[in-house]
Design a protein around this motif. Structure first.
Motif, PDB file in Angstrom:
ATOM      1  N   ALA A   1       0.325  -0.621  -0.093  1.00 21.39           N
ATOM      2  CA  ALA A   1      -0.067  -0.136  -0.216  1.00 21.39           C
ATOM      3  C   ALA A   1       0.788   1.557  -0.205  1.00 21.39           C
ATOM      4  O   ALA A   1       1.451   1.840   0.448  1.00 21.39           O
ATOM      5  N   VAL A   2       0.453   2.299  -0.628  1.00 24.30           N
ATOM      6  CA  VAL A   2       1.452   3.471  -0.663  1.00 24.30           C
ATOM      7  C   VAL A   2       1.522   4.388   0.543  1.00 24.30           C
ATOM      8  O   VAL A   2       2.802   5.007   0.619  1.00 24.30           O
ATOM      9  N   LEU A   3       0.998   4.588   1.312  1.00 23.90           N
ATOM     10  CA  LEU A   3       0.233   5.013   2.638  1.00 23.90           C
ATOM     11  C   LEU A   3       1.496   4.109   3.447  1.00 23.90           C
ATOM     12  O   LEU A   3       2.250   4.859   3.760  1.00 23.90           O
ATOM     13  N   ARG A   4       1.500   2.869   3.079  1.00 26.64           N
ATOM     14  CA  ARG A   4       2.759   2.638   4.368  1.00 26.64           C
ATOM     15  C   ARG A   4       4.398   2.204   3.740  1.00 26.64           C
ATOM     16  O   ARG A   4       4.886   2.409   4.443  1.00 26.64           O
ATOM     17  N   LYS A   5       3.657   2.909   2.051  1.00 31.84           N
ATOM     18  CA  LYS A   5       5.402   2.838   2.139  1.00 31.84           C
ATOM     19  C   LYS A   5       5.658   4.808   2.234  1.00 31.84           C
ATOM     20  O   LYS A   5       6.946   4.823   2.677  1.00 31.84           O
ATOM     21  N   ILE A   6       5.303   4.954   2.133  1.00 33.79           N
ATOM     22  CA  ILE A   6       4.761   6.512   2.811  1.00 33.79           C
ATOM     23  C   ILE A   6       5.406   6.691   4.060  1.00 33.79           C
ATOM     24  O   ILE A   6       6.444   7.438   4.646  1.00 33.79           O
ATOM     25  N   LEU A   7       4.652   6.129   4.869  1.00 31.82           N
ATOM     26  CA  LEU A   7       5.348   5.856   6.651  1.00 31.82           C
ATOM     27  C   LEU A   7       6.709   5.253   6.740  1.00 31.82           C
ATOM     28  O   LEU A   7       7.407   5.998   7.388  1.00 31.82           O
ATOM     29  N   ALA A   8       6.806   3.903   5.859  1.00 31.81           N
ATOM     30  CA  ALA A   8       8.083   3.432   5.884  1.00 31.81           C
ATOM     31  C   ALA A   8       8.987   3.810   5.533  1.00 31.81           C
ATOM     32  O   ALA A   8      10.409   4.471   6.276  1.00 31.81           O
ATOM     33  N   PHE A   9       9.115   4.935   4.423  1.00 29.03           N
ATOM     34  CA  PHE A   9      10.133   5.934   3.933  1.00 29.03           C
ATOM     35  C   PHE A   9      10.531   7.384   5.218  1.00 29.03           C
ATOM     36  O   PHE A   9      11.831   7.402   5.514  1.00 29.03           O
ATOM     37  N   ASN A  10       9.027   7.725   6.433  1.00 25.08           N
ATOM     38  CA  ASN A  10       9.576   8.898   6.782  1.00 25.08           C
ATOM     39  C   ASN A  10      10.760   7.609   7.811  1.00 25.08           C
ATOM     40  O   ASN A  10      11.003   8.624   8.460  1.00 25.08           O
ATOM     41  N   LEU A  11       9.977   6.827   8.946  1.00 25.69           N
ATOM     42  CA  LEU A  11      11.120   6.146   9.691  1.00 25.69           C
ATOM     43  C   LEU A  11      12.182   6.165   8.890  1.00 25.69           C
ATOM     44  O   LEU A  11      12.769   5.836   9.958  1.00 25.69           O
ATOM     45  N   LEU A  12      12.514   5.546   7.944  1.00 31.51           N
ATOM     46  CA  LEU A  12      13.693   5.366   7.265  1.00 31.51           C
ATOM     47  C   LEU A  12      14.121   7.092   7.719  1.00 31.51           C
ATOM     48  O   LEU A  12      15.128   7.010   7.987  1.00 31.51           O
ATOM     49  N   GLY A  13      13.875   7.422   6.700  1.00 32.41           N
ATOM     50  CA  GLY A  13      14.433   9.242   7.621  1.00 32.41           C
ATOM     51  C   GLY A  13      14.504   9.028   8.275  1.00 32.41           C
ATOM     52  O   GLY A  13      15.567  10.086   9.129  1.00 32.41           O
ATOM     53  N   GLY A  14      13.485   9.203   9.462  1.00 30.41           N
ATOM     54  CA  GLY A  14      13.890   9.057  10.353  1.00 30.41           C
ATOM     55  C   GLY A  14      15.342   8.205  11.846  1.00 30.41           C
ATOM     56  O   GLY A  14      15.887   9.287  12.265  1.00 30.41           O
ATOM     57  N   GLY A  15      15.103   7.611  11.293  1.00 30.22           N
ATOM     58  CA  GLY A  15      16.698   6.693  11.081  1.00 30.22           C
ATOM     59  C   GLY A  15      17.898   7.420  10.420  1.00 30.22           C
ATOM     60  O   GLY A  15      18.393   7.565  11.929  1.00 30.22           O
ATOM     61  N   VAL A  16      17.901   8.405  10.055  1.00 32.33           N
ATOM     62  CA  VAL A  16      18.951   8.904   9.472  1.00 32.33           C
ATOM     63  C   VAL A  16      19.002  10.004   9.874  1.00 32.33           C
ATOM     64  O   VAL A  16      20.528   9.973  10.489  1.00 32.33           O
ATOM     65  N   PHE A  17      17.836  10.509  10.237  1.00 28.89           N
ATOM     66  CA  PHE A  17      18.503  11.978  11.283  1.00 28.89           C
ATOM     67  C   PHE A  17      18.854  11.586  12.410  1.00 28.89           C
ATOM     68  O   PHE A  17      19.743  12.471  12.919  1.00 28.89           O
ATOM     69  N   LEU A  18      18.347  10.633  13.312  1.00 25.62           N
ATOM     70  CA  LEU A  18      18.417  10.082  14.549  1.00 25.62           C
ATOM     71  C   LEU A  18      20.299  10.058  14.559  1.00 25.62           C
ATOM     72  O   LEU A  18      21.456  10.522  15.253  1.00 25.62           O
ATOM     73  N   LEU A  19      20.621   9.460  13.223  1.00 22.80           N
ATOM     74  CA  LEU A  19      22.555   9.022  13.098  1.00 22.80           C
ATOM     75  C   LEU A  19      23.415  10.785  13.375  1.00 22.80           C
ATOM     76  O   LEU A  19      24.198  10.886  13.728  1.00 22.80           O
ATOM     77  N   PHE A  20      22.715  11.685  12.632  1.00 19.69           N
ATOM     78  CA  PHE A  20      23.071  12.622  12.977  1.00 19.69           C
ATOM     79  C   PHE A  20      23.094  13.178  13.873  1.00 19.69           C
ATOM     80  O   PHE A  20      23.718  13.815  14.525  1.00 19.69           O
ATOM     81  N   GLY A  21      22.175  12.583  14.967  1.00 24.53           N
ATOM     82  CA  GLY A  21      21.430  12.977  16.085  1.00 24.53           C
ATOM     83  C   GLY A  21      22.516  12.466  16.905  1.00 24.53           C
ATOM     84  O   GLY A  21      23.812  13.480  17.875  1.00 24.53           O
ATOM     85  N   VAL A  22      23.687  11.272  16.718  1.00 28.82           N
ATOM     86  CA  VAL A  22      24.196  10.709  17.752  1.00 28.82           C
ATOM     87  C   VAL A  22      25.234  11.490  17.238  1.00 28.82           C
ATOM     88  O   VAL A  22      26.372  11.996  17.578  1.00 28.82           O
ATOM     89  N   VAL A  23      26.220  11.427  16.005  1.00 26.81           N
ATOM     90  CA  VAL A  23      27.440  12.108  15.688  1.00 26.81           C
ATOM     91  C   VAL A  23      27.181  13.695  16.184  1.00 26.81           C
ATOM     92  O   VAL A  23      28.486  14.108  15.981  1.00 26.81           O
TER      93      VAL A  23
END
Lengths: 87, 109, 311, 97
Positions: B27-49
């Motif tokens: 489902a496209v909506l679920r893909k959008i959510l997953a994409f946001n989780l992926l982005g959230g992870g990348v941002f958190l990596l920045f946070g750790v750095v």
């Protein structure tokens, strides 16, 4: 003192986490909206406790923003649902 | 001060979860959510750095912080656009996925 | 004790993310995502990045939740279609292996960073005074990475244009989004009356303190946009027609002011976006004010969506 | 004197945390949606209220204390509204529904 405040924060976070699990399971959409509500209030309490334990600029403002916008998603949902259901 | 180890693990796991969801969910909506989780992870990596670069009176390195702030706003804009695209597609075709339609009218396995 | 907070929080973040992926319905998934945003806000606070926490609270937990929940209501059915398009076990396993490998590599890379990590914290703290800003994050956003911030403000304009262009041709220039009936009485009418003025004050406060403390144009602008959305769903205001000059001006005021300030840097200072010494603070305040307006306009228009009815 | 006030504050904050737990127990034990809503709103508003009350002696300035109270006021207002709207939805008594 700070340790006790942190402990209270952990307590509230854990309790909100358990509650979150229960309400996310539903069965009604209303139950799930409660999950967002519960976590929003819990997060605000945790922010306030963290700020009291170790004051940091901007923490209270973050709590203020959550308090202001926490209910927003639920309101938008209920209204949009009403709007769609109206013939 | 707080250790970064839990957040390092959470960030990497979030990227993995988001990537998995993006590939697997239909489902496209679920893909959008997953994409946001992926982005959230990348941002958190920045946070750790950023946290590891704390110093000189800053609780975290301001440069990664500034980049994450712009990133969050752009991610919101991208999400809003993706949601509108999904709604429009749903309006026109009635579809909730982007799978190719097969002969029988149902998407391929 | 602090370590326990961090482990618990990290576990809850992952739990909310897993729920968002595995939830039985789209609605349950979106609520899980809103919870995820709230938990990540707390994580940013624990990472010492209160500026980011404030942004995540306003955008991640607030605005994104609103657009996703409004979309869920309008996207209907399709269970059969979705299950038919869901890949089989082999693809699942392959995707799981791929995603797990990427996650593992990232975790190892982050943990292998040298200690103490290289960073620009000292430089940012030392030079923020040149711009007259006490908040190092604001100084980086306007100074060191000013070009990023300028381009990002332009991205918002393009995002709004892209959303508008989803409308059928005959609706171009019309009014975005559905019409909400005016609430004369009841809880929502009360909320709108009380929350609007408080929210406006908080939004302006957050934008204003950004120079010295966590806050700024993006956070403040998001709060202002949320207040407009509240007034809209309570039926107090109608979205303006997208052909309106005022709307378009509000949308581009920030990027335009930013660009002009950039060119002023070429004329008075060392180059594009170099803030001339002495004039830095007042110029930045002007740009920030215009940007707050434009961010608020852009986010509100992104929530409202493409035009759906004639002006 | 200040110490005694802060001690009382800690007690109030702990009682607040207790209300959060009570709310969670209510969510788990209550059989239907409206009772769960009831458990959630009571516990939430009281719990956060007691936490705010308890943290007032810790507030560094008058401004910070006022912000704490404002946070509670906003949660009461928004939480109450949402609870009413959800309840109206569950019971099918929405205006225009």
């Amino acid at each position: 003192m700070a340790e006790i405040l942190l402990l209270l924060a952990i307590f509230i976070l854990a309790s909100a986490g358990i509650g979150l699990w229960r309400v996310l399971r539903g069965p009604e959409r209303a139950d799930r909206l409660m999950a967002a509500q519960l976590l929003s209030t819990g997060a605000i309490a945790v922010l306030l406790l963290l700020d009291a334990a170790a004051p940091q600029a901007g923490l209270l403002d973050t709590a203020l923003v959550l308090a202001l916008l926490g209910a927003f998603a639920s309101i938008a949902f209920v209204l949009a649902a009403r709007q769609v259901e109206r013939p | 001060m707080s250790a970064v180890l839990p957040y390092s693990i959470a960030a990497a796991a979030l990227v993995a979860l988001g990537l998995f969801g993006l590939v697997v969910q239909a489902a496209v909506l679920r893909k959008i959510l997953a994409f946001n989780l992926l982005g959230g992870g990348v941002f958190l990596l920045f946070g750790v750095v950023a946290r590891r670069g704390a110093g000189a009176g800053a609780t975290a390195d301001p440069v990664p912080q500034a980049i994450v702030i712009t990133g969050l706003v752009v991610a919101f804009a991208a999400t809003a656009l993706a949601v509108v695209l999904a709604l429009r597609m749903h309006q026109i075709t009635g579809a909730a996925t982007i799978a190719e339609a097969a002969e029988d009218g149902f998407p391929d396995k | 004790m602090g370590g326990l907070v961090d482990w618990l929080l990290a576990a809850l973040v992952l739990g909310a993310a897993a729920w968002t992926l595995a939830a039985p319905t789209g609605f349950a998934a979106v609520v899980g995502f809103v919870g995820f945003g709230l938990l990540v806000t707390l994580a940013w606070v624990r990472l010492g990045a209160v500026d980011v926490a404030l942004t995540e609270a306003a955008i991640g937990a607030g605005a994104t939740g609103v657009i996703l929940l409004m979309a869920v209501v309008r996207l209907r059915g399709g269970a059969e279609e979705v299950s038919a398009a869901t890949p089989g076990r082999a693809v699942m396993v392959a995707a799981g292996l791929l995603a797990g490998g990427v996650g593992l590599a990232l975790a190892l890379a982050v943990l292998a960073l040298p200690d103490p990590a290289p960073g620009l914290a000292a430089a940012a703290m030392a030079r923020r005074g040149e711009l007259g800003l006490g908040n190092p994050v604001a100084a980086v956003l306007m100074g060191y990475r000013g070009l990023d911030t300028l381009l990002e403000s332009v991205v918002l304009v393009f995002a709004v244009l892209a959303v508008w262009s989803m409308a059928p041709d005959r609706r171009w220039g019309g009014i975005p989004g559905p019409r909400f009936p005016r609430q004369e009485a009841g809880p929502l009418a009360l909320l709108a009356r009380l929350l609007l003025p408080i929210g406006l004050v908080i939004g302006i406060h957050v934008a204003w303190v950004g120079a010295e403390a966590p806050g700024g144009k993006f956070q403040g602008g998001t709060i202002l946009a949320a207040m407009w959305v509240l007034a809209w769903v309570a039926g107090l205001v109608q979205p303006p027609a997208i052909a309106s000059q005022a709307v378009r001006l509000a949308l581009v005021a920030g990027p335009l002011a930013f660009l002009l300030a950039g060119f002023a840097g070429m004329a008075l200072g060392e180059g594009f976006l170099a803030w001339p010494p002495g004039l830095a603070k007042p110029m930045i305040l002007l740009v920030e004010a215009a940007m707050t307006l434009s961010v608020a306009a852009a986010l509100a228009l992104l929530v409202a969506g493409p035009p759906e009815r004639a002006a | 004197m200040i110490g005694a006030l802060q001690g009382l504050g800690l007690l109030a904050a702990a009682a607040g945390a207790g209300f959060f737990l009570a709310g969670t127990v209510g969510l788990i034990r209550f059989p239907d949606t409206t009772s769960r809503l009831h458990a959630l709103t009571k516990a939430d508003n009281l719990g956060l209220g007691l936490v705010v009350l308890g943290l007032l002696p810790f507030a560094g300035s008058l401004g910070a204390a006022l912000k704490l109270l404002l946070v509670w006021g906003l949660v009461l207002l928004a939480g109450g509204t949402v609870a009413q709207m959800i309840a109206a939805r569950v019971r099918g008594t929405e205006p225009g529904a």
